[in-house]
Design a protein around this motif. Structure first.
Motif, PDB file in Angstrom:
ATOM      1  N   LEU A 429       0.850  -1.188   0.000  1.00 16.75           N
ATOM      2  CA  LEU A 429       0.000   0.000   0.000  1.00 16.75           C
ATOM      3  C   LEU A 429       0.889   1.244   0.000  1.00 16.75           C
ATOM      4  N   ALA A 430       0.689   2.117  -0.964  1.00 14.53           N
ATOM      5  CA  ALA A 430       1.438   3.378  -1.040  1.00 14.53           C
ATOM      6  C   ALA A 430       0.465   4.539  -0.985  1.00 14.53           C
ATOM      7  N   LYS A 431       0.854   5.599  -0.287  1.00 13.61           N
ATOM      8  CA  LYS A 431       0.073   6.838  -0.292  1.00 13.61           C
ATOM      9  C   LYS A 431       0.932   7.928  -0.905  1.00 13.61           C
ATOM     10  N   ILE A 432       0.349   8.652  -1.857  1.00 18.11           N
ATOM     11  CA  ILE A 432       1.052   9.709  -2.572  1.00 18.11           C
ATOM     12  C   ILE A 432       0.312  11.014  -2.311  1.00 18.11           C
ATOM     13  N   PRO A 438      -5.155  19.668  -2.048  1.00 22.71           N
ATOM     14  CA  PRO A 438      -5.804  18.827  -1.034  1.00 22.71           C
ATOM     15  C   PRO A 438      -5.734  17.335  -1.337  1.00 22.71           C
ATOM     16  N   PHE A 439      -5.224  16.945  -2.494  1.00 26.55           N
ATOM     17  CA  PHE A 439      -5.406  15.584  -2.982  1.00 26.55           C
ATOM     18  C   PHE A 439      -4.290  14.638  -2.565  1.00 26.55           C
ATOM     19  N   ALA A 440      -4.681  13.384  -2.330  1.00 32.25           N
ATOM     20  CA  ALA A 440      -3.745  12.300  -2.070  1.00 32.25           C
ATOM     21  C   ALA A 440      -4.287  11.039  -2.724  1.00 32.25           C
ATOM     22  N   LEU A 441      -3.387  10.227  -3.265  1.00 30.60           N
ATOM     23  CA  LEU A 441      -3.750   8.967  -3.889  1.00 30.60           C
ATOM     24  C   LEU A 441      -3.288   7.814  -3.017  1.00 30.60           C
ATOM     25  N   THR A 442      -4.125   6.810  -2.882  1.00 27.26           N
ATOM     26  CA  THR A 442      -3.735   5.563  -2.240  1.00 27.26           C
ATOM     27  C   THR A 442      -3.694   4.482  -3.303  1.00 27.26           C
ATOM     28  N   VAL A 443      -2.514   3.904  -3.477  1.00 25.70           N
ATOM     29  CA  VAL A 443      -2.301   2.881  -4.499  1.00 25.70           C
ATOM     30  C   VAL A 443      -2.100   1.551  -3.795  1.00 25.70           C
ATOM     31  N   VAL A 452      -1.460  -9.137 -10.663  1.00 23.29           N
ATOM     32  CA  VAL A 452      -1.572  -8.087  -9.653  1.00 23.29           C
ATOM     33  C   VAL A 452      -2.947  -7.446  -9.770  1.00 23.29           C
ATOM     34  N   THR A 453      -3.559  -7.156  -8.631  1.00 24.41           N
ATOM     35  CA  THR A 453      -4.781  -6.347  -8.597  1.00 24.41           C
ATOM     36  C   THR A 453      -4.392  -4.947  -8.162  1.00 24.41           C
ATOM     37  N   VAL A 454      -4.767  -3.979  -8.981  1.00 25.42           N
ATOM     38  CA  VAL A 454      -4.390  -2.585  -8.733  1.00 25.42           C
ATOM     39  C   VAL A 454      -5.639  -1.793  -8.375  1.00 25.42           C
ATOM     40  N   ASN A 455      -5.559  -1.077  -7.267  1.00 21.95           N
ATOM     41  CA  ASN A 455      -6.655  -0.205  -6.860  1.00 21.95           C
ATOM     42  C   ASN A 455      -6.072   1.171  -6.545  1.00 21.95           C
ATOM     43  N   ILE A 456      -6.658   2.217  -7.117  1.00 21.51           N
ATOM     44  CA  ILE A 456      -6.220   3.591  -6.841  1.00 21.51           C
ATOM     45  C   ILE A 456      -7.424   4.393  -6.381  1.00 21.51           C
ATOM     46  N   GLU A 457      -7.305   5.007  -5.221  1.00 20.54           N
ATOM     47  CA  GLU A 457      -8.362   5.864  -4.678  1.00 20.54           C
ATOM     48  C   GLU A 457      -7.804   7.241  -4.349  1.00 20.54           C
ATOM     49  N   GLN A 458      -8.651   8.235  -4.484  1.00 22.46           N
ATOM     50  CA  GLN A 458      -8.296   9.599  -4.128  1.00 22.46           C
ATOM     51  C   GLN A 458      -9.049   9.978  -2.863  1.00 22.46           C
ATOM     52  N   ASN A 459      -8.387  10.740  -1.989  1.00 21.43           N
ATOM     53  CA  ASN A 459      -9.008  11.037  -0.691  1.00 21.43           C
ATOM     54  C   ASN A 459     -10.266  11.883  -0.822  1.00 21.43           C
ATOM     55  N   VAL A 460     -10.272  12.855  -1.728  1.00 25.86           N
ATOM     56  CA  VAL A 460     -11.441  13.725  -1.934  1.00 25.86           C
ATOM     57  C   VAL A 460     -11.592  13.988  -3.423  1.00 25.86           C
ATOM     58  N   SER A 461     -12.803  14.297  -3.833  1.00 25.23           N
ATOM     59  CA  SER A 461     -13.043  14.519  -5.257  1.00 25.23           C
ATOM     60  C   SER A 461     -14.395  15.178  -5.455  1.00 25.23           C
TER      61      SER A 461
END
Length: 475
Positions: A429-432, A438-443, A452-461
């Motif tokens: 798990l990586a957080k960018i 205000p934005f951060a991505l969690t990969v 590999v299963t890849v999931n990318i989420e953004q904290n706010v949008s």
């Protein structure tokens, strides 16, 4: 002198311990805080930045930008370039549609300022940002209601103000404000996004530091005065921050129905604020002679406002100097210096780390535009490589610490910071953090055999926060 003087909280009538409890409450309830600055009687009494965010780094303000546009209007009116009742059709004559309806003809500058243009919804979302002439596109939209009749939050209205100011002054709003506001307040290196015609977008797009926001807010709190000099006309400050129109709407948060001024919001408890999406706040407390600035990445700022009213407002009522409390002040100072956004919890390595290190995994076509991912384990840490149409974006992910870098992974080259950990034997798990926003991505990368299963989420949008969920295979 352009910087704020610093003071202990007790010398300005506020308990250090009480501020500490407010910070505790913020950290319990808000997970992506970026900065805090509290000003009392013109002195900074508490300030802190959650690593990897820092005092020197500009931060995107989103709609706090609108309050700066309002200030530019105040200057232009003072200089005789504008009047509140000037018609929009007269101010932008070259951008009008072929047929000008009655409601558009009746629209005045004051309606743009107070978000009462007569549009039924925010107009900016109805314009394709790739269009060259945004003003023409906005003015061509239907004006469904009589101007002045209804409040509808309308970022397109602020863009039109920016376009009007540039037409009248021959300068971007940024350049117009520089000698009148930014230089007197000591605000350097401000940046503002522009539309395709080179007009500052107005309703968002301004980036300055936390202290710059506080200088602006303090100037308004003191009736337009900054350190003994009248910078913004006092009458404009009074009008802009007053309740010019009602703004109650169905399901509005408690502090969004207290009235709206000229690009400023009224709050409960006699306060007002400049407000940007995802928790960018400059809250002025005239009765308490105090100002609070927060930057963050939250979906709704109401949670922050509720915590302010519960934990901070009650301790701002005392105007007398309190007995010095060296221990509490030292504890608060240490606490604020040690603020950090928690890095992803987990292990520095895992049984899968050696197996997958350096292997490239190809992904099917997806909306994020990600074509391959790779994770490389080195003695000095982990490198995450994400390939898009703009190239390979390599990010070192600190373990328990934030590794700063510059990356064009999202939109354009910009400062970022990354941290990561193995959350179990097969998943990393990586957080960018995009540290100017205000934005951060969690990969999340979950490795199984050669897949590999890849999931990318953004904290706010403004839309969905899940940006990608897909499976890939080893090349």
């Amino acid at each position: 002198m352009t910087s704020f003087p610093r003071s202990t909280p007790e010398a300005q009538g506020v308990s250090s311990a009480a501020i500490g409890r407010f910070v505790d409450a913020l950290e319990r309830e808000v997970h992506d805080l970026h900065s805090l600055m509290l000003v009392r009687h013109g002195h900074v009494i508490a300030e802190g930045w959650w690593a990897p965010y820092s005092a020197a780094a500009p931060h995107a303000l989103f709609s706090i930008s609108k309050s700066f546009v309002s200030t530019a209007v105040g200057f232009a009116i003072e200089e005789g370039l504008l009047a509140l009742d000037d018609r929009v059709v007269d101010l932008l004559p070259d951008d009008l549609p072929e047929a000008v309806g009655d409601n558009l003809a009746a629209m005045r500058l004051r309606h743009l300022l107070t978000m009462t243009t007569g549009h039924a919804v925010d107009t900016i979302g109805r314009v394709d940002e790739s269009q060259h002439n945004w003003s023409r596109a906005l003015l061509a939209l239907p004006v469904e209601l009589a101007p002045g009749s209804t409040f509808v939050y309308n970022t397109g209205a602020t863009y039109l103000i920016s376009a009007i100011l540039q037409r009248l002054t021959g300068q971007r709003v940024l350049d117009y404000l520089t000698p009148r506001l930014f230089e007197p307040l000591g605000i350097a290196d401000a940046a503002w996004e522009q539309c395709p015609r080179g007009i500052d977008v107005g309703g968002w797009g301004l980036s300055v530091t936390t202290e710059d926001i506080a200088r602006f807010g303090q100037t308004y709190l003191r009736g337009g005065e900054w350190q003994g000099t009248q910078v913004v006309p006092a009458h404009w400050v009074a009008e802009a921050t007053a309740r010019q129109v009602p703004n109650a709407t169905p399901d509005a948060p408690a502090d969004n129905d207290q009235g709206y001024g000229y690009q400023f919001w009224r709050n409960r408890h006699g306060s007002y604020r400049a407000d940007g999406a995802f928790g960018q706040l400059s809250i002025a407390f005239p009765e308490q002679d105090a100002l609070l600035v927060l930057t963050s990445g939250v979906q709704s700022a109401q949670i922050e406002l509720d915590l302010v009213w519960e934990h901070l407002l009650p301790v701002l009522g005392n105007h007398e100097i309190l007995t010095p409390d060296a221990a509490a002040d030292a504890a608060l100072t240490a606490r604020l210096r040690g603020l950090t956004i928690p890095a992803p919890p987990g292990a520095a390595t895992s049984p899968a780390a050696i197996r997958v290190s350096g292997r490239e995994y190809s992904l099917p076509t997806n909306s994020f535009g990600l074509t391959t991912v790779a994770l490389t384990e080195n003695l000095d840490g982990t490198t995450l490589a994400l390939t898009t149409a703009t190239g390979v974006h390599e990010l070192r992910c600190g373990y328990g610490v934030w590794e700063p870098a510059e990356s064009a992974l999202v939109e354009r080259p910009q400062p970022v910071a990354a941290a990561g950990a193995w959350v179990d034997d097969s998943a990393y798990l990586a957080k960018i953090c995009l540290t100017g926003t205000p934005f951060a991505l969690t990969v999340s990368l979950d490795f199984r055999a050669d897949e590999v299963t890849v999931n990318i989420e953004q904290n706010v949008s403004f839309g969905p926060t899940q940006l990608l969920h897909t499976n890939g295979s080893a090349a």
